[in-house]
Design a protein around this motif. Structure first.
Motif, PDB file in Angstrom:
ATOM      1  N   GLU A  63      15.959 -18.172  -5.306  1.00 22.69           N
ATOM      2  CA  GLU A  63      14.731 -17.464  -5.718  1.00 22.69           C
ATOM      3  C   GLU A  63      14.800 -16.276  -6.540  1.00 22.69           C
ATOM      4  O   GLU A  63      14.023 -15.981  -7.570  1.00 22.69           O
ATOM      5  N   ASP A  64      15.564 -15.349  -6.163  1.00 19.17           N
ATOM      6  CA  ASP A  64      16.009 -14.266  -6.806  1.00 19.17           C
ATOM      7  C   ASP A  64      16.449 -14.437  -8.219  1.00 19.17           C
ATOM      8  O   ASP A  64      16.061 -13.703  -9.253  1.00 19.17           O
ATOM      9  N   ALA A  65      17.103 -15.573  -8.472  1.00 18.86           N
ATOM     10  CA  ALA A  65      17.659 -15.871  -9.745  1.00 18.86           C
ATOM     11  C   ALA A  65      16.720 -16.327 -10.617  1.00 18.86           C
ATOM     12  O   ALA A  65      16.518 -15.971 -11.794  1.00 18.86           O
ATOM     13  N   PHE A  66      15.502 -16.825 -10.297  1.00 21.85           N
ATOM     14  CA  PHE A  66      14.482 -17.616 -11.038  1.00 21.85           C
ATOM     15  C   PHE A  66      13.646 -16.268 -11.494  1.00 21.85           C
ATOM     16  O   PHE A  66      12.906 -16.151 -12.425  1.00 21.85           O
ATOM     17  N   LYS A  67      13.488 -15.185 -10.625  1.00 20.31           N
ATOM     18  CA  LYS A  67      12.673 -13.958 -10.805  1.00 20.31           C
ATOM     19  C   LYS A  67      13.352 -12.976 -11.769  1.00 20.31           C
ATOM     20  O   LYS A  67      12.710 -12.354 -12.599  1.00 20.31           O
ATOM     21  N   GLU A  68      14.727 -13.232 -11.987  1.00 18.60           N
ATOM     22  CA  GLU A  68      15.401 -12.340 -12.610  1.00 18.60           C
ATOM     23  C   GLU A  68      15.340 -12.390 -13.991  1.00 18.60           C
ATOM     24  O   GLU A  68      15.424 -13.587 -14.422  1.00 18.60           O
ATOM     25  N   ASP A  70      17.065 -10.431 -16.374  1.00 15.72           N
ATOM     26  CA  ASP A  70      18.426  -9.772 -17.121  1.00 15.72           C
ATOM     27  C   ASP A  70      19.469 -11.148 -16.981  1.00 15.72           C
ATOM     28  O   ASP A  70      19.850 -11.359 -15.818  1.00 15.72           O
ATOM     29  N   PRO A  71      19.781 -11.582 -18.266  1.00 12.79           N
ATOM     30  CA  PRO A  71      20.663 -12.795 -18.158  1.00 12.79           C
ATOM     31  C   PRO A  71      21.994 -12.646 -17.253  1.00 12.79           C
ATOM     32  O   PRO A  71      22.383 -13.595 -16.564  1.00 12.79           O
ATOM     33  N   LYS A  72      22.602 -11.422 -17.508  1.00 16.45           N
ATOM     34  CA  LYS A  72      23.711 -11.181 -16.446  1.00 16.45           C
ATOM     35  C   LYS A  72      23.543 -11.282 -14.997  1.00 16.45           C
ATOM     36  O   LYS A  72      24.127 -11.804 -14.366  1.00 16.45           O
ATOM     37  N   LEU A  73      22.357 -10.582 -14.499  1.00 13.53           N
ATOM     38  CA  LEU A  73      22.190 -10.643 -13.379  1.00 13.53           C
ATOM     39  C   LEU A  73      21.439 -12.225 -12.740  1.00 13.53           C
ATOM     40  O   LEU A  73      21.895 -12.205 -11.508  1.00 13.53           O
ATOM     41  N   GLN A  74      20.929 -12.692 -13.586  1.00 15.45           N
ATOM     42  CA  GLN A  74      20.449 -14.104 -13.150  1.00 15.45           C
ATOM     43  C   GLN A  74      21.716 -15.020 -13.151  1.00 15.45           C
ATOM     44  O   GLN A  74      21.613 -15.704 -12.000  1.00 15.45           O
ATOM     45  N   LYS A  75      22.571 -14.824 -13.907  1.00 11.67           N
ATOM     46  CA  LYS A  75      23.915 -15.770 -13.717  1.00 11.67           C
ATOM     47  C   LYS A  75      24.579 -15.596 -12.418  1.00 11.67           C
ATOM     48  O   LYS A  75      24.866 -16.489 -11.493  1.00 11.67           O
ATOM     49  N   LYS A  76      24.833 -14.215 -12.141  1.00 14.06           N
ATOM     50  CA  LYS A  76      25.068 -13.616 -10.706  1.00 14.06           C
ATOM     51  C   LYS A  76      24.557 -14.211  -9.670  1.00 14.06           C
ATOM     52  O   LYS A  76      24.926 -14.821  -8.684  1.00 14.06           O
ATOM     53  N   ALA A  77      23.153 -14.109  -9.716  1.00 11.21           N
ATOM     54  CA  ALA A  77      22.301 -14.790  -8.614  1.00 11.21           C
ATOM     55  C   ALA A  77      22.429 -16.420  -8.414  1.00 11.21           C
ATOM     56  O   ALA A  77      22.687 -16.897  -7.259  1.00 11.21           O
ATOM     57  N   PHE A  78      22.508 -17.230  -9.570  1.00  8.21           N
ATOM     58  CA  PHE A  78      22.624 -18.615  -9.418  1.00  8.21           C
ATOM     59  C   PHE A  78      24.152 -18.770  -9.015  1.00  8.21           C
ATOM     60  O   PHE A  78      24.388 -19.603  -8.251  1.00  8.21           O
ATOM     61  N   LYS A  83      27.332 -20.693  -4.386  1.00  9.67           N
ATOM     62  CA  LYS A  83      28.485 -20.504  -3.240  1.00  9.67           C
ATOM     63  C   LYS A  83      27.780 -20.440  -1.984  1.00  9.67           C
ATOM     64  O   LYS A  83      28.512 -21.152  -0.977  1.00  9.67           O
ATOM     65  N   ALA A  84      26.724 -19.738  -1.688  1.00  9.66           N
ATOM     66  CA  ALA A  84      26.246 -20.113  -0.183  1.00  9.66           C
ATOM     67  C   ALA A  84      25.930 -21.492  -0.021  1.00  9.66           C
ATOM     68  O   ALA A  84      26.148 -22.113   1.182  1.00  9.66           O
ATOM     69  N   LEU A  85      25.096 -22.148  -1.079  1.00 11.82           N
ATOM     70  CA  LEU A  85      24.661 -23.454  -0.752  1.00 11.82           C
ATOM     71  C   LEU A  85      25.927 -24.737  -0.571  1.00 11.82           C
ATOM     72  O   LEU A  85      25.856 -25.510   0.097  1.00 11.82           O
TER      73      LEU A  85
END
Length: 178
Positions: A63-68, A70-78, A83-85
């Motif tokens: 959910e955070d990744a789709f809101k982000e 900044d491409p770097k932060l979005q990639k990190k969130a994905f 990893k968690a999933l």
């Protein structure tokens, strides 16, 4: 904060509810949006809760990744979501789940969905996107490109059929020969 956390965890320890205490602390961090810390406490909440807590953390990162923005932060969130999933399910299932999120966002996001479906080996999803592209004559090239991602006989045949029906016999023969 650390002192208060230690006191709370000590109370749970005294009640012989150590796992429940870690889950409660994890929930507190989760509710504040600190997913990394929540995940650390959830990990101490017992293996029997692992699937549920990793799923919860993974979906929150997604959910955070789709809101982000900044491409770097979005990639990190994905990456964190994956990893968690992956720990909650399997890597293939994690990729399929992320791909489904992109798929649900509509045709503009199909290329991202395809990337995750390909990693997951989720051929049904790839065929579905190919079929949706093929339904619109202006998307024949995208549909053919989607079908051949699979590198399977059926995919090449479907791509060939699209060009055959369009009247481009040379292109159709290329795919049929492959």
């Amino acid at each position: 904060q650390g002192e208060l956390l230690n006191k709370a965890l000590e109370l749970y320890r005294e009640m012989k509810m150590f796992k429940e205490g870690n889950l409660a602390v994890g929930d507190a961090f989760y509710n504040k949006g600190d997913l990394k810390t929540a995940d650390r406490y959830y990990a101490k909440g017992g293996k029997e809760n692992k699937t549920e807590t990793k799923d919860k953390i993974g979906k929150a990162f997604l959910e955070d990744a789709f809101k982000e923005t900044d491409p770097k932060l979005q990639k990190k969130a994905f990456d964190n979501a994956f990893k968690a999933l992956s720990k909650a399910y399997t890597p293939a299932e994690a990729n399929r789940m992320i791909g489904n999120e992109f798929f649900d966002m509509g045709m503009d996001y199909y290329p991202q969905a395809l990337g995750y479906y390909e990693k997951a080996g989720y051929n049904e999803g790839i065929y579905l996107i190919g079929d949706l592209y093929a339904a619109k004559p202006e998307n024949i090239e995208q549909a053919a490109a989607t079908y051949i991602i699979l590198k399977q006989k059926d995919g090449y045949k479907k791509a060939g059929d699209l060009y055959y029906n369009k009247g481009d016999l040379v292109k159709a023969m290329e795919y049929y020969a492959t």
